[in-house]
Design an enzyme around this catalytic site. Sequence first.
Site, mmCIF file in Angstrom:
data_model
loop_
_atom_site.group_PDB
_atom_site.id
_atom_site.type_symbol
_atom_site.label_atom_id
_atom_site.label_comp_id
_atom_site.label_asym_id
_atom_site.label_seq_id
_atom_site.Cartn_x
_atom_site.Cartn_y
_atom_site.Cartn_z
ATOM 1 N N GLY A 171 36.725 -24.971 57.718
ATOM 2 C CA GLY A 171 35.275 -24.863 57.583
ATOM 3 C C GLY A 171 34.707 -26.145 57.014
ATOM 4 N N GLN A 193 28.675 -31.573 52.977
ATOM 5 C CA GLN A 193 29.912 -32.301 52.675
ATOM 6 C C GLN A 193 30.002 -33.651 53.377
ATOM 7 O OE1 GLN A 193 32.364 -28.580 53.682
ATOM 8 N NE2 GLN A 193 33.685 -29.674 52.261
ATOM 9 N N CYS A 231 39.174 -26.936 49.657
ATOM 10 C CA CYS A 231 37.937 -27.530 50.159
ATOM 11 C C CYS A 231 38.201 -28.993 50.490
ATOM 12 C CB CYS A 231 36.858 -27.428 49.074
ATOM 13 S SG CYS A 231 35.260 -28.087 49.567
ATOM 14 N N LEU A 232 37.698 -29.441 51.621
ATOM 15 C CA LEU A 232 37.881 -30.850 51.995
ATOM 16 C C LEU A 232 37.225 -31.781 50.971
ATOM 17 C CD1 LEU A 232 37.376 -30.670 55.866
ATOM 18 C CD2 LEU A 232 39.494 -31.236 54.651
ATOM 19 N N HIS A 256 31.957 -19.381 51.284
ATOM 20 C CA HIS A 256 32.292 -20.688 50.714
ATOM 21 C C HIS A 256 31.359 -21.768 51.291
ATOM 22 C CE1 HIS A 256 35.483 -23.866 49.620
ATOM 23 N NE2 HIS A 256 34.676 -24.514 50.455
ATOM 24 N N GLU A 257 31.132 -21.706 52.601
ATOM 25 C CA GLU A 257 30.320 -22.738 53.269
ATOM 26 C C GLU A 257 28.827 -22.573 52.954
ATOM 27 O OE1 GLU A 257 31.961 -25.136 54.261
ATOM 28 O OE2 GLU A 257 33.914 -24.194 54.509
ATOM 29 N N HIS A 269 28.055 -24.235 49.794
ATOM 30 C CA HIS A 269 27.857 -25.690 49.938
ATOM 31 C C HIS A 269 26.391 -26.029 50.230
ATOM 32 C CE1 HIS A 269 31.757 -27.608 49.622
ATOM 33 N NE2 HIS A 269 32.314 -26.803 50.521
HETATM 34 C C1 QAP Z 1 37.026 -23.415 52.952
HETATM 35 O O1 QAP Z 1 38.339 -25.328 53.313
HETATM 36 C C2 QAP Z 1 38.019 -22.320 52.682
HETATM 37 O O2 QAP Z 1 42.840 -29.760 49.868
HETATM 38 C C3 QAP Z 1 37.448 -24.453 53.951
HETATM 39 O O3 QAP Z 1 44.371 -31.432 51.289
HETATM 40 C C4 QAP Z 1 39.350 -22.604 52.431
HETATM 41 O O4 QAP Z 1 38.991 -26.236 55.232
HETATM 42 C C5 QAP Z 1 37.623 -21.025 52.669
HETATM 43 C C6 QAP Z 1 41.769 -28.832 53.218
HETATM 44 C C7 QAP Z 1 40.256 -21.559 52.181
HETATM 45 C C8 QAP Z 1 38.500 -20.008 52.441
HETATM 46 C C9 QAP Z 1 39.834 -20.262 52.201
HETATM 47 C C10 QAP Z 1 41.865 -28.867 51.838
HETATM 48 C C11 QAP Z 1 42.547 -29.704 53.940
HETATM 49 C C12 QAP Z 1 40.860 -27.935 53.910
HETATM 50 C C13 QAP Z 1 42.738 -29.733 51.201
HETATM 51 C C14 QAP Z 1 39.106 -26.196 54.044
HETATM 52 C C15 QAP Z 1 43.522 -30.615 51.963
HETATM 53 C C16 QAP Z 1 43.410 -30.586 53.333
HETATM 54 C C17 QAP Z 1 40.041 -27.062 53.301
HETATM 55 CO CO CO Z 2 34.330 -26.551 50.920
#
Ligand code: QAP
Ligand code: CO
Length: 182
Positions: free
Chosen positions: A46, A51, A92-93, A134-135, A138
């Site tokens: 997401g 972001q 989270c990215l 979550h989004e 943001h």
């Molecule tokens: C939000 O997060 C989310 O630390 C989206 O090294 C995540 O895409 C909602 C990511 C989990 C619910 C559950 C994070 C990639 C990506 C990192 C993401 C990383 C590489 C996170």
């Molecule tokens: Co995020």
Amino acid sequence: MDKLKVLHFPDSRLRKVAQKVKNVDQNIRDTIDQMFFTMYEEKGIGLAATQVNIHKRIIVIDVSENKDEKICLINPEILFLSSDCDIYEEGCLSVPGFYEGISRPKDIKVSTLDYDGNLIEIEANGLLSTCIQHEIDHLNGKLFVDHISTLKRNRIEKKITKLKKEGALIARKNTPNYKSVT
Ligand code: QAP
Ligand code: CO
């Protein structure tokens, strides 16, 4: 296509409240395409426009196994949140390398514009529900680390700031965004 630069916590631009999209025109669709490209490149599930320093109410999501189920939300509004909650390990990215279990309502219903500008409703549960919440956070300047203790959040802030100083987190266009954080 160019990858968009992802902002990292504690960048104050992640705290801005995004503005509603007035018209779903080609310009907005181009932004959405770039956001999907960036999200897939960064191995995310997401991404909110905030972001990538675009302060418009746009979200892209793909929680599918095969990365072939694009969902985009424009001006999403939450219509229903269940009182039942679920805990998911969230990342989270914008907070690379850190994950925490966060409790959020299990089932949700949102109304949103889609890629074609049509008003639709989405009912979600499980990972998709968590991801949408979550989004949407943001877009309101909120991060998942705001749901954890101040102590943990400050610790994460310190570590990310240190990694940035050391150049271990490199945010440039068209290059891997960061080295793995261990
Ligand atoms: C939000 O997060 C989310 O630390 C989206 O090294 C995540 O895409 C909602 C990511 C989990 C619910 C559950 C994070 C990639 C990506 C990192 C993401 C990383 C590489 C996170
Ligand atoms: Co995020």
